[in-house]
Scaffold this active site. Structure first.
Site, PDB file in Angstrom:
ATOM      1  N   VAL A 195       0.810  -1.223   0.000  1.00 28.56           N
ATOM      2  CA  VAL A 195       0.000   0.000   0.000  1.00 28.56           C
ATOM      3  C   VAL A 195       0.842   1.272   0.000  1.00 28.56           C
ATOM      4  O   VAL A 195       0.299   2.374   0.028  1.00 28.56           O
ATOM      5  CB  VAL A 195      -0.969   0.036   1.205  1.00 28.56           C
ATOM      6  CG1 VAL A 195      -1.911  -1.146   1.179  1.00 28.56           C
ATOM      7  CG2 VAL A 195      -0.210   0.106   2.521  1.00 28.56           C
ATOM      8  N   LYS A 196       2.166   1.135  -0.044  1.00 29.53           N
ATOM      9  CA  LYS A 196       3.015   2.318   0.047  1.00 29.53           C
ATOM     10  C   LYS A 196       3.179   3.006  -1.309  1.00 29.53           C
ATOM     11  O   LYS A 196       2.864   2.455  -2.362  1.00 29.53           O
ATOM     12  CB  LYS A 196       4.381   1.930   0.620  1.00 29.53           C
ATOM     13  CG  LYS A 196       4.305   1.357   2.037  1.00 29.53           C
ATOM     14  CD  LYS A 196       3.613   2.296   3.005  1.00 29.53           C
ATOM     15  CE  LYS A 196       3.723   1.868   4.460  1.00 29.53           C
ATOM     16  NZ  LYS A 196       2.966   0.650   4.787  1.00 29.53           N
ATOM     17  N   ASN A 197       3.730   4.241  -1.266  1.00 28.57           N
ATOM     18  CA  ASN A 197       3.886   5.038  -2.491  1.00 28.57           C
ATOM     19  C   ASN A 197       4.699   4.318  -3.550  1.00 28.57           C
ATOM     20  O   ASN A 197       4.434   4.416  -4.749  1.00 28.57           O
ATOM     21  CB  ASN A 197       4.579   6.366  -2.168  1.00 28.57           C
ATOM     22  CG  ASN A 197       3.707   7.292  -1.350  1.00 28.57           C
ATOM     23  OD1 ASN A 197       2.758   6.869  -0.705  1.00 28.57           O
ATOM     24  ND2 ASN A 197       4.041   8.577  -1.362  1.00 28.57           N
TER      25      ASN A 197
END
Length: 404
Positions: A195-197
């Protein structure tokens, strides 16, 4: 449905992963090394180490610094559980500190938490917004705080103060006082979780920024060896003709990142630098403009000259609302097909910490932030029309609940 945080996958990412699959080498090797080099260059640090998760990365760093049973590690009360669990996993006690109105640890409240047992502080750059590192360093370098520090080994004696490790799981791409996050703390941990950038599906990266006389090159070499079971040769090196022989020189861990994941992270990171970070800012700015029109909206306080967010989260707060009503707002937003989230349940609200004796009443600011916060979707695939659907769903939900 508008999902909360889908991964960004384009043809370049698929091609990079396929190239690794077709290369005949899928575990730690050249792609992992390249990812390390590109992130180190971006953060303007000498070395960065890719591992299997940010949690593993934090554990590895704390272990390297010699933190163990009986030691204390300061953490914010408002963070994901992994920040505190990393300290617990190596036997240390997490000491929680309340936060300020930017969601980050309050530098003014750190001093009271420091004891002779304190060996490190784990700061958290909430939502991609950097902590006030200048204030935290000034505190830890002050004569009265340094006088409390008790070194237990050569590394701690060499540093001569509490170590600052940044949990920058949200903050790859953020800037503090014109420095990239990665160059702000002694050691910085990035997450490459799904879910990270920037994602490698699962993974973490350690950026080394220890002050002289430490050698960050040497620290990298040590932790790389420890992340591979303490083995003197990685599998890629051993696979070379005649290169089979190796030794185990430390009782290490299995924390390495494989090339098949590094390939995904590498392509993502290149796209992130090129346009994905800017697209996240576009979504963030759209929300700011939309909600600024409403008196009930408390916008994220992510503005300061010389500093910038990575726009990982848009943490909208709703004025004069309690936890129950906040949850009712979320239900109404969900009914419109929009997925939102809450970041985070403060640590003392979680069973494992409640049972250990932590009390939510001791962290009133963290609870106040939590009970009226809603995290909105922020990712490059959201166009402005979709952002308007999100904003409208939020406004209608708030109006419906607040008017009851």
């Amino acid at each position: 449905m508008i999902p909360f945080s889908p991964p960004y996958i384009d043809d370049d990412i698929i091609k990079e992963v396929a190239d690794t699959l077709q290369s005949g080498w899928i575990t730690t090797g050249p792609k992992t090394k390249l990812l390390e080099e590109e992130i180190a260059a971006y953060c303007t640090v000498e070395k960065a180490l890719a591992v299997n998760s940010a949690t593993s990365a934090m554990m590895l760093v704390l272990h390297w610094f010699g933190i163990t049973r009986g030691d204390e590690v300061i953490v914010p009360a408002y963070t994901y559980c992994a920040t505190a669990l990393a300290a617990m996993h190596i036997g240390a006690k997490p000491v929680m500190v309340d936060v300020g109105d930017d969601f980050n640890i309050d530098p003014e409240k750190i001093k009271a938490a420091i004891t002779a047992k304190t060996k490190a502080i784990i700061t958290v750059d909430f939502g991609g917004w950097p902590c006030d590192y200048e204030k935290i360093y000034a505190l830890l370098k002050s004569a009265d705080v340094k006088s409390k520090f008790t070194a237990s080994n050569e590394k701690q004696q060499q540093l001569g103060r509490i170590m600052i490790m940044s949990d920058a799981a949200h903050a790859l791409g953020a800037v503090y006082n014109n420095l990239p996050v990665g160059k702000c703390a002694d050691i910085t941990i990035f997450s490459l979780h799904a879910v990270k950038n920037v994602t490698s599906a699962e993974g973490g990266v350690i950026a080394f920024n220890m002050p002289a006389p430490f050698s960050n090159e040497a620290i990298y070499s040590t932790m790389r060896l420890w992340s591979l079971n303490g083995q003197t040769k990685d599998a890629f090196t051993k696979s070379a003709a005649g290169g089979w022989e190796y030794d185990i020189v430390y009782p290490g861990f299995k924390m390495n990142m494989p090339d098949v994941l590094a390939a995904m992270g590498l392509a993502q990171f290149r796209a992130y630098k090129k346009n994905l970070l800017a697209e996240r800012k576009r979504v963030f700015d759209f929300y700011n403009e939309a909600f600024a029109l409403h008196e009930w909206a408390i916008l994220p306080p992510f503005k300061k000259t010389g500093s910038g967010s990575s726009y990982h989260l848009y943490p909208l707060r709703i004025k004069d609302i309690n936890e129950e009503k906040r949850n009712a707002v979320i239900e109404r937003i969900a009914a419109k097909g929009v997925a939102v989230n809450v970041h985070f349940k403060p640590l003392p609200m979680l069973t494992i910490f409640k049972e250990a004796g932590y009390r939510m009443a001791d962290y009133p600011a963290a609870y106040k932030m939590y009970c009226n916060e809603i995290s909105l979707p922020v990712y490059p695939q959201l166009n402005n029309d979709t952002c308007k659907i999100v904003a409208d769903a939020v406004c209608k939900a708030v109006d419906a609940v607040a008017l009851k």
